[in-house]
Design an enzyme around this catalytic site. Structure first.
Site, short mmCIF file in Angstrom:
data_model
loop_
_atom_site.label_atom_id
_atom_site.label_comp_id
_atom_site.label_asym_id
_atom_site.label_seq_id
_atom_site.Cartn_x
_atom_site.Cartn_y
_atom_site.Cartn_z
N ASP A 86 -10.22 -3.13 -6.19
CA ASP A 86 -9.53 -2.22 -5.36
C ASP A 86 -10.04 -0.97 -5.54
OD1 ASP A 86 -7.95 -0.69 -3.73
OD2 ASP A 86 -6.17 -1.92 -3.77
N HIS A 144 -8.16 -4.86 -1.89
CA HIS A 144 -7.02 -4.00 -1.25
C HIS A 144 -6.46 -5.01 -0.12
CE1 HIS A 144 -3.99 -0.85 -0.80
NE2 HIS A 144 -4.21 -1.16 0.42
N CYS A 174 0.71 -1.08 0.11
CA CYS A 174 0.07 0.08 0.10
C CYS A 174 0.98 1.12 0.00
CB CYS A 174 -0.99 0.07 1.15
SG CYS A 174 -2.08 1.39 1.00
#
Length: 222
Positions: free
Chosen positions: A159, A192, A103
């Site tokens: 995502d 995600h 991330c």
């Protein structure tokens, strides 16, 4: 945090860059996994100046009070210092330098690959490519032409924070700049943070496939 084989060396080096929560147990575990494969793995606490990211439970507060106050220039300098620290230990072969992250750390992986031409291989896990976290900083798309490392991107198809088309644009930009050693994997119907085994977003099959791809990538290019 660092981990390496008990004997031998110097070992090829992998920097592990955390999510916004800093170097918590999952990130330390990832470093140990690399060490067991023969790498010197090092995970710097890049938010230390702003506080303990692991103790902030409100995500918006964490981004506002810690992440947004940690500009890219500071992160790049700290990663340079991380590489120098690893080299000075005598246990890290920084001529074989890789970086991976998740991330925020996935974006940072791309930004550092652009910043440091010594990076040979980079594996961003669901790193945003079209946004920054600090006003005035560039996006990964902006710096794509500067990335010479071999780049494997691992992304979730479901995502919303990282639209699939932005990932495709990023890897098209890498190839357009002459970097042929790139590959993007977008897992269908996958959220995600699918590698984060401590979160509900974890998808075991995708995480294991991504890990195999990542380790094969580093083995090939380091």
């Amino acid at each position: 945090y660092r981990a390496m084989p008990a004997t031998g060396g110097p070992f090829p080096t992998i920097i592990v860059v955390s999510e916004i929560w800093g170097v918590h147990e999952h990130i330390r575990d990832v470093a140990r996994r690399f060490a067991k494969l023969g790498y010197f793995a090092i995970a710097p606490e890049l938010f230390a100046r702003q506080g303990d990211a692991g103790k902030v439970t409100d995500v918006q507060a964490l981004i506002r009070d810690i992440v947004a106050k940690t500009p890219d220039a500071e992160v790049m300098a700290d990663l340079d210092a991380t590489v120098a620290f690893a080299k000075a230990s005598g246990k890290a072969d920084t001529s074989r330098l890789g970086i991976t992250g998740f991330c925020w750390g996935g974006r940072t992986t791309l930004m550092y690959a652009a910043h440091n031409a010594a990076v040979k291989a980079a594996v961003p896990w669901y790193g945003p490519v079209a946004r920054n976290y600090h006003p005035g900083d560039k996006t990964a798309l902006d710096v794509a032409p500067q990335i010479k490392a071999a780049v494997l991107g691992l992304y979730g198809g479901d995502d919303p924070g990282i639209p699939n088309d932005t990932v495709e644009k990023m890897f098209a930009a890498l190839k357009a700049a002459g970097n042929a050693r790139t590959e993007a994997v977008i897992y269908p119907a996958t959220p995600h943070a699918f590698h984060a085994d401590y979160r509900p977003s974890y998808r075991k099959d995708k995480a294991e496939d991504g890990w195999k791809r990542a380790t094969d990538w580093f083995k090939k290019y380091l």
